[in-house]
Scaffold this motif. Structure first.
Motif, mmCIF file in Angstrom:
data_model
loop_
_atom_site.group_PDB
_atom_site.id
_atom_site.type_symbol
_atom_site.label_atom_id
_atom_site.label_comp_id
_atom_site.label_asym_id
_atom_site.label_seq_id
_atom_site.Cartn_x
_atom_site.Cartn_y
_atom_site.Cartn_z
ATOM 1 N N PRO A 307 -6.584 -7.640 -1.907
ATOM 2 C CA PRO A 307 -6.222 -7.428 -0.492
ATOM 3 C C PRO A 307 -5.377 -6.183 -0.238
ATOM 4 O O PRO A 307 -5.386 -5.665 0.884
ATOM 5 C CB PRO A 307 -5.440 -8.700 -0.135
ATOM 6 C CG PRO A 307 -5.959 -9.744 -1.066
ATOM 7 C CD PRO A 307 -6.261 -9.014 -2.338
ATOM 8 N N VAL A 308 -4.680 -5.675 -1.257
ATOM 9 C CA VAL A 308 -3.845 -4.490 -1.030
ATOM 10 C C VAL A 308 -4.682 -3.251 -0.763
ATOM 11 O O VAL A 308 -4.161 -2.247 -0.264
ATOM 12 C CB VAL A 308 -2.899 -4.233 -2.212
ATOM 13 C CG1 VAL A 308 -1.918 -5.374 -2.384
ATOM 14 C CG2 VAL A 308 -3.674 -3.978 -3.497
ATOM 15 N N PHE A 309 -5.989 -3.315 -1.081
ATOM 16 C CA PHE A 309 -6.861 -2.165 -0.859
ATOM 17 C C PHE A 309 -7.638 -2.262 0.456
ATOM 18 O O PHE A 309 -8.511 -1.439 0.714
ATOM 19 C CB PHE A 309 -7.852 -2.026 -2.023
ATOM 20 C CG PHE A 309 -7.195 -1.742 -3.343
ATOM 21 C CD1 PHE A 309 -6.517 -0.561 -3.567
ATOM 22 C CD2 PHE A 309 -7.250 -2.676 -4.365
ATOM 23 C CE1 PHE A 309 -5.905 -0.302 -4.774
ATOM 24 C CE2 PHE A 309 -6.645 -2.433 -5.590
ATOM 25 C CZ PHE A 309 -5.970 -1.246 -5.792
ATOM 26 N N ASN A 330 -2.812 2.283 10.908
ATOM 27 C CA ASN A 330 -3.819 1.647 10.057
ATOM 28 C C ASN A 330 -3.689 2.207 8.641
ATOM 29 O O ASN A 330 -3.985 3.373 8.392
ATOM 30 C CB ASN A 330 -5.226 1.914 10.618
ATOM 31 C CG ASN A 330 -6.298 1.163 9.844
ATOM 32 O OD1 ASN A 330 -6.937 1.704 8.957
ATOM 33 N ND2 ASN A 330 -6.479 -0.102 10.187
ATOM 34 N N ILE A 331 -3.248 1.369 7.750
ATOM 35 C CA ILE A 331 -2.968 1.832 6.389
ATOM 36 C C ILE A 331 -3.172 0.694 5.401
ATOM 37 O O ILE A 331 -3.050 -0.485 5.753
ATOM 38 C CB ILE A 331 -1.518 2.376 6.300
ATOM 39 C CG1 ILE A 331 -1.293 3.110 4.980
ATOM 40 C CG2 ILE A 331 -0.514 1.253 6.469
ATOM 41 C CD1 ILE A 331 0.063 3.793 4.898
ATOM 42 N N MET A 332 -3.502 1.043 4.164
ATOM 43 C CA MET A 332 -3.651 0.034 3.106
ATOM 44 C C MET A 332 -2.268 -0.392 2.609
ATOM 45 O O MET A 332 -1.385 0.467 2.409
ATOM 46 C CB MET A 332 -4.460 0.607 1.938
ATOM 47 C CG MET A 332 -5.913 0.894 2.251
ATOM 48 S SD MET A 332 -6.799 1.536 0.802
ATOM 49 C CE MET A 332 -5.969 3.118 0.590
ATOM 50 N N PRO A 333 -2.055 -1.695 2.380
ATOM 51 C CA PRO A 333 -0.747 -2.136 1.871
ATOM 52 C C PRO A 333 -0.358 -1.497 0.551
ATOM 53 O O PRO A 333 0.834 -1.367 0.248
ATOM 54 C CB PRO A 333 -0.938 -3.654 1.708
ATOM 55 C CG PRO A 333 -2.027 -4.003 2.660
ATOM 56 C CD PRO A 333 -2.941 -2.820 2.687
ATOM 57 N N VAL A 334 -1.353 -1.044 -0.232
ATOM 58 C CA VAL A 334 -1.025 -0.451 -1.528
ATOM 59 C C VAL A 334 -0.203 0.827 -1.360
ATOM 60 O O VAL A 334 0.544 1.216 -2.271
ATOM 61 C CB VAL A 334 -2.324 -0.169 -2.314
ATOM 62 C CG1 VAL A 334 -3.109 0.983 -1.695
ATOM 63 C CG2 VAL A 334 -2.019 0.136 -3.778
ATOM 64 N N GLN A 335 -0.302 1.458 -0.191
ATOM 65 C CA GLN A 335 0.460 2.688 0.024
ATOM 66 C C GLN A 335 1.961 2.429 0.028
ATOM 67 O O GLN A 335 2.747 3.294 -0.370
ATOM 68 C CB GLN A 335 0.037 3.358 1.342
ATOM 69 C CG GLN A 335 -1.441 3.710 1.431
ATOM 70 C CD GLN A 335 -1.818 4.848 0.505
ATOM 71 O OE1 GLN A 335 -1.131 5.160 -0.450
ATOM 72 N NE2 GLN A 335 -2.942 5.492 0.783
ATOM 73 N N PHE A 336 2.360 1.231 0.458
ATOM 74 C CA PHE A 336 3.786 0.892 0.405
ATOM 75 C C PHE A 336 4.226 0.711 -1.051
ATOM 76 O O PHE A 336 5.348 1.056 -1.423
ATOM 77 C CB PHE A 336 4.069 -0.372 1.214
ATOM 78 C CG PHE A 336 3.767 -0.233 2.675
ATOM 79 C CD1 PHE A 336 4.580 0.535 3.501
ATOM 80 C CD2 PHE A 336 2.668 -0.855 3.236
ATOM 81 C CE1 PHE A 336 4.310 0.674 4.853
ATOM 82 C CE2 PHE A 336 2.377 -0.722 4.591
ATOM 83 C CZ PHE A 336 3.198 0.042 5.397
ATOM 84 N N HIS A 337 3.334 0.144 -1.856
ATOM 85 C CA HIS A 337 3.645 -0.004 -3.278
ATOM 86 C C HIS A 337 3.697 1.345 -3.972
ATOM 87 O O HIS A 337 4.452 1.527 -4.939
ATOM 88 C CB HIS A 337 2.603 -0.910 -3.945
ATOM 89 C CG HIS A 337 2.568 -2.303 -3.405
ATOM 90 N ND1 HIS A 337 3.619 -3.180 -3.570
ATOM 91 C CD2 HIS A 337 1.622 -2.971 -2.696
ATOM 92 C CE1 HIS A 337 3.315 -4.341 -2.998
ATOM 93 N NE2 HIS A 337 2.103 -4.233 -2.455
#
Length: 455
Positions: A307-309, A330-337
């Motif tokens: 889901p992070v992608f 609108n951004i992928m959650p992985v970018q926060f990681h």
């Protein structure tokens, strides 16, 4: 022509022949003229040879220039090789990581092997390699069993090795431990125990951390590429920002490190991570966990993406209403990681390099070896990579990984927790479910029922 006097001897005929008579002048000259390269040999006209002019020693600038060229060439070779192996598949990358691990272990152990040779201690080197093999057997086995248990637990030959893997690994270590005790020699106890501790430190810092890098590969290529590239990016921009803006020293053990270089490298590492993740997330080959070691960039991989992608809409409350700016992102959650991982790559990973610098200063060596021309030893290039690989694995396991029931997990529970009769009952129930969905023929269910009643 006047003849020379009989009592006058030439210096070339000073040596006596085997029969006691003096050698002739012609013979002495021919013997001395056999090697024209010798400074003392006369030339054809009897004049002494002219020595070739001595080459002036290379200046520091020339040495640095030559080293820079060599370093650049080998950097490009390694980068191109890495991309080629990346496309070839997961197995080739694992082989490369294993080779890097072995070379690094050899370089670190070599520092302590020199005194053992001087003391004529037997088996020290053999024990080092034995413990390396034992550690690799245990750690690689743990990874293979975890990710491929659906294959190992249904194989007649591999099943005992998989179910008793930890006990086998422990017994292998105990054999090495006993052999070490037998190898102790009177007068060298303190030194040998120091060697024993040194070997285990190398196993922990190199082999143990390389194990987590291997696990990152199994979880998806992105978790290898992202940490590796972040460390390289951070190292490059720390150098560029340091020589451009650096004024304030960062740490005493590495006086060339500056706060300006650190902050600039952190900023550019974040930018690099965001851009690279956006690119890699578009291809399942990079984000899917490995389920086929034979896959490559042409065959690809298939999976349900983490889901992070998957991009989501996030509200930006700090933007007041009425401005011609979108209040959603609108951004992928992985970018926060990526932001967190970039911070680790900038703040924590360099301490692997600081540790290596302190170790080299302790033993008064410039590099760990010369495995890579222009770069020094393999350990000199991987000191930050190993620790960053470990950070990436633990961060992924804690905050990103999605744990759900897998085929391997179900098979492990069935094989280790159910009797053969109960396993047959499970197979019958699964077969009945597949028959009801018209996936398999009812005859298969009848055959399984007959086999179950026979038992």
């Amino acid at each position: 022509m006047t003849r020379p006097r009989k009592d006058v001897k030439f210096q070339h005929a000073a040596r006596s022949a085997p029969n006691g008579r003096a050698r002739r002048l012609s013979q002495s000259i021919s013997e001395l003229s056999e090697n024209d390269g010798q400074p003392a040999s006369p030339t054809k006209n009897g004049a002494p040879p002219v020595a070739p002019p001595e080459q002036p020693p290379a200046s520091d600038y020339d040495k640095k220039k030559a080293n820079f060229i060599t370093r650049t060439i080998w950097s490009l070779v390694m980068i191109m090789g890495f991309f080629w192996v990346l496309g070839a598949g997961h197995m080739y990358i694992i082989i490369i990581v294993t080779a890097v691990q072995v070379i690094s272990f050899k370089e670190v152990i070599a520092i302590a092997n020199v005194p053992s040779k001087a003391r004529s201690l037997r088996f020290t080197k053999s024990l080092n390699w034995y413990f390396l093999g034992t550690a690799m057997y245990f750690l690689y086995g743990e990874s293979i069993i975890y990710y491929f248990k659906h294959i190992l637990l249904v194989d007649r030959i591999l099943l005992p090795l998989a179910t008793h893997h930890r006990f086998i690994s422990f017994m292998l270590y105990i054999i090495g431990f006993i052999f070490f005790v037998f190898s102790l020699q009177k007068g060298h106890y303190k030194f040998q125990f120091t060697q024993f501790a040194w070997t285990h430190m190398a196993l922990f810092l190199i082999v143990g951390q390389a194990h987590f890098v291997i696990n990152n590969i199994f979880e998806g290529f992105i978790w290898l590429i992202l940490p590796v590239s972040m460390v390289i990016t951070n190292d490059i921009f720390a150098y560029l920002c340091g020589i451009t803006f650096g004024r304030t020293p960062l740490i005493q053990i590495s006086p060339k490190k500056t706060w300006e270089g650190f902050l600039g490298a952190w900023f550019f590492t974040i930018l690099w991570g965001i851009g690279l993740t956006h690119f890699l997330a578009q291809y399942k080959y990079f984000i899917c966990p490995v389920n086929d070691l034979g896959a490559n960039i042409y065959t690809g991989l298939e999976c349900r993406p983490n889901p992070v992608f998957i991009a989501r809409n996030y509200s930006l409350p700090m933007i007041p209403a009425g401005l011609p700016i979108s209040r959603t992102l609108n951004i992928m959650p992985v970018q926060f990681h990526v932001f967190i991982l970039a911070t680790f790559a900038s703040l924590v990973a360099p301490f692997g390099g600081f540790f290596a610098s302190g170790l080299k200063r302790t033993f008064k060596i410039k590099d760990f070896g010369d495995s890579i021309p222009g770069h020094g030893g393999m350990t000199d290039r991987m000191d930050c990579q190993f620790i960053m690989g470990s950070i990436a694995f633990f961060y992924y396991s804690s905050f990103i990984a999605v744990y759900h029931t897998t085929v391997g997990g179900v098979i492990e529970s069935a094989v280790t927790g159910l009797t053969p009769e109960e396993q047959m009952e499970v197979v019958k129930i699964l077969a009945k479910n597949l028959v009801n969905q018209d996936i398999i023929s009812p005859k298969i269910l009848e055959y399984l029922s007959a086999q179950l009643h026979r038992r």
